[in-house]
Design a protein around this motif. Sequence first.
Motif, PDB file in Angstrom:
ATOM      1  N   UNK A  56      23.203   1.059  23.216  1.00  0.00           N
ATOM      2  CA  UNK A  56      24.585   1.421  23.077  1.00  0.00           C
ATOM      3  C   UNK A  56      25.075   1.526  21.709  1.00  0.00           C
ATOM      4  N   UNK A  57      24.974   0.504  20.789  1.00  0.00           N
ATOM      5  CA  UNK A  57      25.572   0.212  19.573  1.00  0.00           C
ATOM      6  C   UNK A  57      24.783   0.703  18.376  1.00  0.00           C
ATOM      7  N   UNK A  58      23.701   1.434  18.573  1.00  0.00           N
ATOM      8  CA  UNK A  58      22.715   1.875  17.598  1.00  0.00           C
ATOM      9  C   UNK A  58      23.061   3.357  17.375  1.00  0.00           C
ATOM     10  N   UNK A  59      23.407   3.454  16.271  1.00  0.00           N
ATOM     11  CA  UNK A  59      24.224   4.484  15.864  1.00  0.00           C
ATOM     12  C   UNK A  59      23.110   6.089  15.871  1.00  0.00           C
ATOM     13  N   UNK A  60      22.204   5.880  15.350  1.00  0.00           N
ATOM     14  CA  UNK A  60      21.156   7.217  15.718  1.00  0.00           C
ATOM     15  C   UNK A  60      20.900   7.745  17.082  1.00  0.00           C
ATOM     16  N   UNK A  61      20.633   6.574  17.788  1.00  0.00           N
ATOM     17  CA  UNK A  61      20.425   7.083  19.124  1.00  0.00           C
ATOM     18  C   UNK A  61      21.483   7.659  19.680  1.00  0.00           C
ATOM     19  N   UNK A  62      22.692   6.806  19.595  1.00  0.00           N
ATOM     20  CA  UNK A  62      23.654   7.428  20.321  1.00  0.00           C
ATOM     21  C   UNK A  62      24.102   8.631  19.858  1.00  0.00           C
ATOM     22  N   UNK A  63      24.097   9.090  18.514  1.00  0.00           N
ATOM     23  CA  UNK A  63      24.618  10.149  18.229  1.00  0.00           C
ATOM     24  C   UNK A  63      23.530  11.406  18.151  1.00  0.00           C
ATOM     25  N   UNK A  64      22.422  11.071  18.474  1.00  0.00           N
ATOM     26  CA  UNK A  64      21.295  12.119  19.018  1.00  0.00           C
ATOM     27  C   UNK A  64      21.733  12.454  20.343  1.00  0.00           C
ATOM     28  N   UNK A  65      22.023  11.615  21.413  1.00  0.00           N
ATOM     29  CA  UNK A  65      22.246  11.871  22.490  1.00  0.00           C
ATOM     30  C   UNK A  65      23.577  12.571  22.734  1.00  0.00           C
TER      31      UNK A  65
ATOM     32  N   UNK B 146      24.969  14.697  20.748  1.00  0.00           N
ATOM     33  CA  UNK B 146      24.961  15.777  20.316  1.00  0.00           C
ATOM     34  C   UNK B 146      24.008  16.483  21.192  1.00  0.00           C
ATOM     35  N   UNK B 147      23.157  16.048  21.662  1.00  0.00           N
ATOM     36  CA  UNK B 147      22.367  16.882  22.891  1.00  0.00           C
ATOM     37  C   UNK B 147      23.207  17.018  24.147  1.00  0.00           C
ATOM     38  N   UNK B 148      23.957  16.350  24.374  1.00  0.00           N
ATOM     39  CA  UNK B 148      24.711  16.472  25.581  1.00  0.00           C
ATOM     40  C   UNK B 148      25.752  17.413  25.289  1.00  0.00           C
TER      41      UNK B 148
ATOM     42  N   UNK C 261      25.830  20.120  23.530  1.00  0.00           N
ATOM     43  CA  UNK C 261      25.230  21.272  23.560  1.00  0.00           C
ATOM     44  C   UNK C 261      24.722  21.935  24.935  1.00  0.00           C
ATOM     45  N   UNK C 262      25.137  21.039  25.890  1.00  0.00           N
ATOM     46  CA  UNK C 262      24.799  21.347  27.327  1.00  0.00           C
ATOM     47  C   UNK C 262      23.235  21.067  27.532  1.00  0.00           C
ATOM     48  N   UNK C 263      22.636  20.349  27.047  1.00  0.00           N
ATOM     49  CA  UNK C 263      21.104  20.217  27.450  1.00  0.00           C
ATOM     50  C   UNK C 263      20.964  18.394  28.003  1.00  0.00           C
ATOM     51  N   UNK C 264      22.031  18.039  28.793  1.00  0.00           N
ATOM     52  CA  UNK C 264      22.047  16.920  28.900  1.00  0.00           C
ATOM     53  C   UNK C 264      20.508  16.497  30.116  1.00  0.00           C
ATOM     54  N   UNK C 265      20.090  17.368  30.615  1.00  0.00           N
ATOM     55  CA  UNK C 265      19.086  17.173  31.469  1.00  0.00           C
ATOM     56  C   UNK C 265      17.595  17.194  30.872  1.00  0.00           C
ATOM     57  N   UNK C 266      17.776  17.635  29.547  1.00  0.00           N
ATOM     58  CA  UNK C 266      16.433  17.555  28.653  1.00  0.00           C
ATOM     59  C   UNK C 266      16.539  16.696  27.443  1.00  0.00           C
ATOM     60  N   UNK C 267      17.201  15.554  27.435  1.00  0.00           N
ATOM     61  CA  UNK C 267      17.390  15.036  26.256  1.00  0.00           C
ATOM     62  C   UNK C 267      16.123  14.453  25.729  1.00  0.00           C
ATOM     63  N   UNK C 268      15.658  14.539  24.612  1.00  0.00           N
ATOM     64  CA  UNK C 268      14.574  14.293  23.901  1.00  0.00           C
ATOM     65  C   UNK C 268      14.107  12.708  24.016  1.00  0.00           C
ATOM     66  N   UNK C 269      15.383  11.977  23.763  1.00  0.00           N
ATOM     67  CA  UNK C 269      14.967  10.467  23.786  1.00  0.00           C
ATOM     68  C   UNK C 269      14.538   9.976  25.075  1.00  0.00           C
ATOM     69  N   UNK C 270      15.399  10.479  26.084  1.00  0.00           N
ATOM     70  CA  UNK C 270      14.978  10.290  27.608  1.00  0.00           C
ATOM     71  C   UNK C 270      13.342  10.644  27.795  1.00  0.00           C
ATOM     72  N   UNK C 271      13.152  11.930  27.634  1.00  0.00           N
ATOM     73  CA  UNK C 271      12.030  12.345  27.840  1.00  0.00           C
ATOM     74  C   UNK C 271      10.881  11.605  27.258  1.00  0.00           C
TER      75      UNK C 271
END
Length: 209
Positions: free
Chosen positions: A118-127, A129-131, A133-143
């Motif tokens: 949760x507190x890791x800046x890069x992972x948090x900000x990437x998610x 940003x993607x969310x 943009x409306x692509x929450x179902x295709x988050x690269x981190x989760x995929x």
Amino acid sequence: VSLGISMVIGKHNVDRLIEEIGYVIKSYRPISLGVNFMKPPTKAQKDFPFLVSPEQYVRAIYAAYKVYRETGVFFEFVYRKISPFVNQKFRYHDCGAAAGTTINIDAKGNIGPCKSFLVLGSVTEDIKKQWTLGSGRELPVLKSLQKRSPVYINACQECEAIATCGNACAYEAWVESGDMMNIDMKACGYTQLFHREFRDVREAAFLLA
């Protein structure tokens, strides 16, 4: 209310875990108990003084489980390892976070695949940003996390515990190597120890029969 309690094993309680779990069960009557391997609080604290070794962890939690299994309390972490072993079903991921199927959000708006991220800046900000943009179902981190399964890792193919592992914790892998896609080496250690315990018990039961 059905109560579930989570706790961690560290040097502060590893030597008296049976007594502490007994107190929790007697006082609160939980239906489930998560007793987890303590993680480094940050990447810079790999040598956090309260961490225990995989051997200490397995010895403590398995001893406590054998004492209290007749209470009917669901020992969440132990059953993660027992269930695929007993049911002969492959465990592809150790938890939803490591499988890319879980999102956690805290009160500050941090977002991550698991509570530890949760507190890791890069992972948090990437998610975030993607969310946005409306692509929450295709988050690269989760995929990408879906590829953390040992079925995709060459080094795991000859391991006798491959079916019960799930490659455990992406956060631990990131702390150790800087890459959440790598093997969680601590879990590699304690999973193999669990597997040997279960195998020996099964072989003993077979010989007694």
